[in-house]
Design an enzyme around this catalytic site. Structure first.
Site, PDB file in Angstrom:
ATOM      1  N   ARG A   1       0.832  -1.213   0.000  1.00  9.97           N
ATOM      2  CA  ARG A   1       0.000   0.000   0.000  1.00  9.97           C
ATOM      3  C   ARG A   1       0.864   1.260   0.000  1.00  9.97           C
ATOM      4  NH1 ARG A   1      -2.738  -3.570  -0.839  1.00  9.97           N
ATOM      5  NH2 ARG A   1      -4.795  -4.120  -0.020  1.00  9.97           N
TER       6      ARG A   1
ATOM      7  N   GLU B   1      -5.043   4.075   6.113  1.00 10.69           N
ATOM      8  CA  GLU B   1      -4.753   3.870   4.691  1.00 10.69           C
ATOM      9  C   GLU B   1      -5.138   5.102   3.848  1.00 10.69           C
ATOM     10  OE1 GLU B   1      -5.630  -0.110   2.902  1.00 10.69           O
ATOM     11  OE2 GLU B   1      -6.497   1.112   1.312  1.00 10.69           O
TER      12      GLU B   1
ATOM     13  N   SER C   1     -10.838  -0.532   3.260  1.00 10.43           N
ATOM     14  CA  SER C   1     -10.035  -0.714   4.481  1.00 10.43           C
ATOM     15  C   SER C   1      -9.585   0.645   5.006  1.00 10.43           C
ATOM     16  CB  SER C   1      -8.786  -1.537   4.180  1.00 10.43           C
ATOM     17  OG  SER C   1      -9.151  -2.749   3.587  1.00 10.43           O
TER      18      SER C   1
HETATM   19  C1  LIG Z   1     -15.397  -0.336  -1.067  1.00  6.55           C
HETATM   20  C2  LIG Z   1     -13.929  -0.065  -1.283  1.00  6.55           C
HETATM   21  C3  LIG Z   1     -13.063  -1.134  -1.455  1.00  6.55           C
HETATM   22  C4  LIG Z   1     -11.701  -0.902  -1.665  1.00  6.55           C
HETATM   23  N1  LIG Z   1     -10.881  -1.984  -1.841  1.00  6.55           N
HETATM   24  C5  LIG Z   1      -9.564  -1.802  -2.054  1.00  6.55           C
HETATM   25  C6  LIG Z   1      -8.708  -2.936  -2.250  1.00  6.55           C
HETATM   26  O1  LIG Z   1      -9.134  -4.074  -2.280  1.00  6.55           O
HETATM   27  N2  LIG Z   1      -7.388  -2.693  -2.436  1.00  6.55           N
HETATM   28  C7  LIG Z   1      -6.870  -1.436  -2.440  1.00  6.55           C
HETATM   29  O2  LIG Z   1      -5.662  -1.313  -2.611  1.00  6.55           O
HETATM   30  N3  LIG Z   1      -7.662  -0.347  -2.264  1.00  6.55           N
HETATM   31  C8  LIG Z   1      -8.985  -0.505  -2.067  1.00  6.55           C
HETATM   32  N4  LIG Z   1      -9.804   0.588  -1.874  1.00  6.55           N
HETATM   33  C9  LIG Z   1      -9.211   1.935  -1.857  1.00  6.55           C
HETATM   34  C10 LIG Z   1      -9.312   2.689  -3.213  1.00  6.55           C
HETATM   35  O3  LIG Z   1     -10.265   2.096  -4.042  1.00  6.55           O
HETATM   36  C11 LIG Z   1      -7.987   2.723  -3.945  1.00  6.55           C
HETATM   37  O4  LIG Z   1      -6.998   3.315  -3.151  1.00  6.55           O
HETATM   38  C12 LIG Z   1      -8.068   3.510  -5.271  1.00  6.55           C
HETATM   39  O5  LIG Z   1      -6.870   3.381  -5.985  1.00  6.55           O
HETATM   40  C13 LIG Z   1      -8.366   4.990  -5.058  1.00  6.55           C
HETATM   41  O6  LIG Z   1      -8.670   5.541  -6.309  1.00  6.55           O
HETATM   42  P1  LIG Z   1      -9.397   6.932  -6.433  1.00  6.55           P
HETATM   43  O7  LIG Z   1      -9.338   7.329  -7.870  1.00  6.55           O
HETATM   44  O8  LIG Z   1     -10.726   6.895  -5.806  1.00  6.55           O
HETATM   45  O9  LIG Z   1      -8.401   7.850  -5.593  1.00  6.55           O
HETATM   46  P2  LIG Z   1      -8.747   9.160  -4.756  1.00  6.55           P
HETATM   47  O10 LIG Z   1      -9.421   8.796  -3.486  1.00  6.55           O
HETATM   48  O11 LIG Z   1      -9.419  10.163  -5.623  1.00  6.55           O
HETATM   49  O12 LIG Z   1      -7.265   9.645  -4.415  1.00  6.55           O
HETATM   50  C14 LIG Z   1      -6.438   8.880  -3.570  1.00  6.55           C
HETATM   51  C15 LIG Z   1      -5.064   9.534  -3.494  1.00  6.55           C
HETATM   52  O13 LIG Z   1      -4.430   9.494  -4.777  1.00  6.55           O
HETATM   53  C16 LIG Z   1      -4.154  10.817  -5.245  1.00  6.55           C
HETATM   54  N5  LIG Z   1      -4.400  10.819  -6.690  1.00  6.55           N
HETATM   55  C17 LIG Z   1      -5.557  10.501  -7.328  1.00  6.55           C
HETATM   56  N6  LIG Z   1      -5.378  10.551  -8.659  1.00  6.55           N
HETATM   57  C18 LIG Z   1      -4.092  10.921  -8.862  1.00  6.55           C
HETATM   58  C19 LIG Z   1      -3.283  11.138 -10.035  1.00  6.55           C
HETATM   59  N7  LIG Z   1      -3.769  10.982 -11.268  1.00  6.55           N
HETATM   60  N8  LIG Z   1      -1.999  11.515  -9.855  1.00  6.55           N
HETATM   61  C20 LIG Z   1      -1.469  11.678  -8.614  1.00  6.55           C
HETATM   62  N9  LIG Z   1      -2.167  11.474  -7.483  1.00  6.55           N
HETATM   63  C21 LIG Z   1      -3.464  11.096  -7.614  1.00  6.55           C
HETATM   64  C22 LIG Z   1      -5.097  11.712  -4.485  1.00  6.55           C
HETATM   65  O14 LIG Z   1      -4.611  13.043  -4.412  1.00  6.55           O
HETATM   66  C23 LIG Z   1      -5.141  11.018  -3.132  1.00  6.55           C
HETATM   67  O15 LIG Z   1      -4.004  11.333  -2.366  1.00  6.55           O
HETATM   68  C24 LIG Z   1     -11.184   0.415  -1.674  1.00  6.55           C
HETATM   69  C25 LIG Z   1     -12.068   1.495  -1.510  1.00  6.55           C
HETATM   70  C26 LIG Z   1     -13.429   1.261  -1.324  1.00  6.55           C
HETATM   71  C27 LIG Z   1     -14.368   2.429  -1.168  1.00  6.55           C
END
Ligand SMILES: Cc1cc2nc3c(=O)[nH]c(=O)nc-3n(C[C@H](O)[C@H](O)[C@H](O)COP(=O)(O)OP(=O)(O)OC[C@H]3O[C@@H](n4cnc5c(N)ncnc54)[C@H](O)[C@@H]3O)c2cc1C
Length: 340
Positions: free
Chosen positions: A165, A335, A239
């Site tokens: 992570r 996380e 998580s």
């Molecule tokens: C129901 C649920 C289940 C999940 N299961 C998992 C799992 O199994 N495994 C896992 O690893 N994660 C899991 N996650 C967490 C999440 O889905 C991941 O971390 C995902 O990659 C976040 O993507 P996002 O586009 O929503 O990021 P955001 O929440 O929009 O951003 C997260 C971070 O990344 C940065 N960011 C976003 N886009 C960019 C970019 N293009 N360039 C630079 N920085 C950027 C943001 O500034 C922020 O710091 C889960 C979340 C939920 C709600």
């Protein structure tokens, strides 16, 4: 020129459904629009929040700056050989749609990562992982814009310094780059990873040699839908805490006092604990405090059923951290990232 929207409500743009106003919000579809957004933030001296699907952030208050939602689209095969295809994907693409696309096009490797919410561009930030696979195994390289200079840089897999992570973008290069595309190296022939016990159990009725990547994806989706709350119904960020990694000596002492403690192998002389088990044992499963709650089936997931403030969620997280530390001497680490 992209549209800069003032006083923008982010409640529908974070999966915890926390109410929070951004001073400015802009949605960008191209690298040029992204550069304009970065220039605007520089000129106005605004802090930046890069946003994908908002599924891994906690907004603890209004955001006094510019929120840049990355919405770039596109997938392109950039190279192939007998064994692999290199697929370049724009940062704004939806993660699960990419997994579906890869399977539809007989490109394999992403199947265990089905149904993870969010965007492609955010996936490398914390090296998303599930059911025995992390994207560090599949990322060939990625492109990113330096926020200060606006210059585009290529990061090889190695230079991303992926960990559990974790990546360089959460460490020494935190807040310095916008990921604009990710190039994945996908296989032309299936090469399944069934090491995760719950996944193999879900496919127990099929001989290993007969299992297809599509079946793996379907099984992962099924397990996730049974285990995890759908953020569209019960707001959450998956998580909430990382699984803590401790040294063998500390683990042996904990195991002596807690014979049923759940653990996984980690690096040499280290053991990974199940944060959900620690939280459950500390008596938090299903409890609600100040509008935020611990999910009834999965103690690792904090929920926000009443769409309360980010403060409420963080206050609950602090109580949990404190009680797990008091009971087990283990400090949980969050996380999702907190803004502002
Ligand atoms: C129901 C649920 C289940 C999940 N299961 C998992 C799992 O199994 N495994 C896992 O690893 N994660 C899991 N996650 C967490 C999440 O889905 C991941 O971390 C995902 O990659 C976040 O993507 P996002 O586009 O929503 O990021 P955001 O929440 O929009 O951003 C997260 C971070 O990344 C940065 N960011 C976003 N886009 C960019 C970019 N293009 N360039 C630079 N920085 C950027 C943001 O500034 C922020 O710091 C889960 C979340 C939920 C709600």
């Amino acid at each position: 020129m992209p549209l800069f929207l003032p006083h923008f409500n982010l409640q529908k743009f974070n999966t915890l459904a926390v109410p929070s106003l951004a001073q400015y919000f802009v949605s960008v579809k191209t690298d040029d629009e992204l550069r304009e957004a970065l220039a605007f933030a520089r000129t106005e001296n605004l802090p930046l929040l890069l946003l994908g699907g908002g599924s891994n952030i906690v907004l603890r208050a209004d955001f006094p700056g510019l929120v840049v939602q990355i919405k770039s689209q596109g997938r392109e095969v950039v190279d192939e050989n007998e064994e692999f295809v290199w697929l370049k994907v724009a940062a704004g693409e939806n993660w699960h749609q990419l997994v579906v696309f890869s399977l539809d096009n007989a490109l394999y490797g992403l199947e265990n990562l089905s149904l993870i919410p969010g965007s492609v561009g955010a996936a490398p930030i914390q090296n998303i992982g599930a059911y025995g696979v992390e994207i560090k195994e599949l990322v060939a390289e990625l492109s990113a814009l330096n926020i200060r200079s606006g210059l585009s840089v290529t990061f090889t897999n190695e230079s991303c310094q992926f960990g559990y992570r974790d990546s360089i973008f959460k460490q020494s290069l935190k807040d310095q780059y916008v990921i604009t595309s990710v190039t994945f190296r996908l296989r032309k022939q299936p090469h399944l990873n069934l090491t995760y016990p719950a996944l193999r159990a879900a496919l127990a009725n099929t001989l290993e040699e007969d299992i297809t990547p599509q079946q793996v994806s379907a099984a992962v989706i099924d397990i996730r839908q049974t285990k995890l709350p759908d953020p569209a119904v019960i707001p959450n960020v998956g998580s909430f805490f990382k699984n803590p990694v401790i040294n063998q000596q500390q683990f042996d002492a904990l195991k002596a006092e807690n014979p049923t403690i759940v653990s996984y192998p980690a690096a040499a002389n280290q053991v990974k604990l199940a944060a959900g088990w620690l939280i459950d044992q500390a008596g938090w499963k299903g409890r609600e405090v100040g509008g935020a709650a611990v999910h009834e089936q999965q103690a690792l997931v904090l929920t926000n059923p009443r769409k309360s403030s980010g403060q409420a969620v963080l206050a609950l997280a602090d109580l949990i951290k404190q009680s797990v530390f008091e009971q087990f001497g283990v400090m949980l680490e969050m996380e999702p990232r907190i803004y502002p």
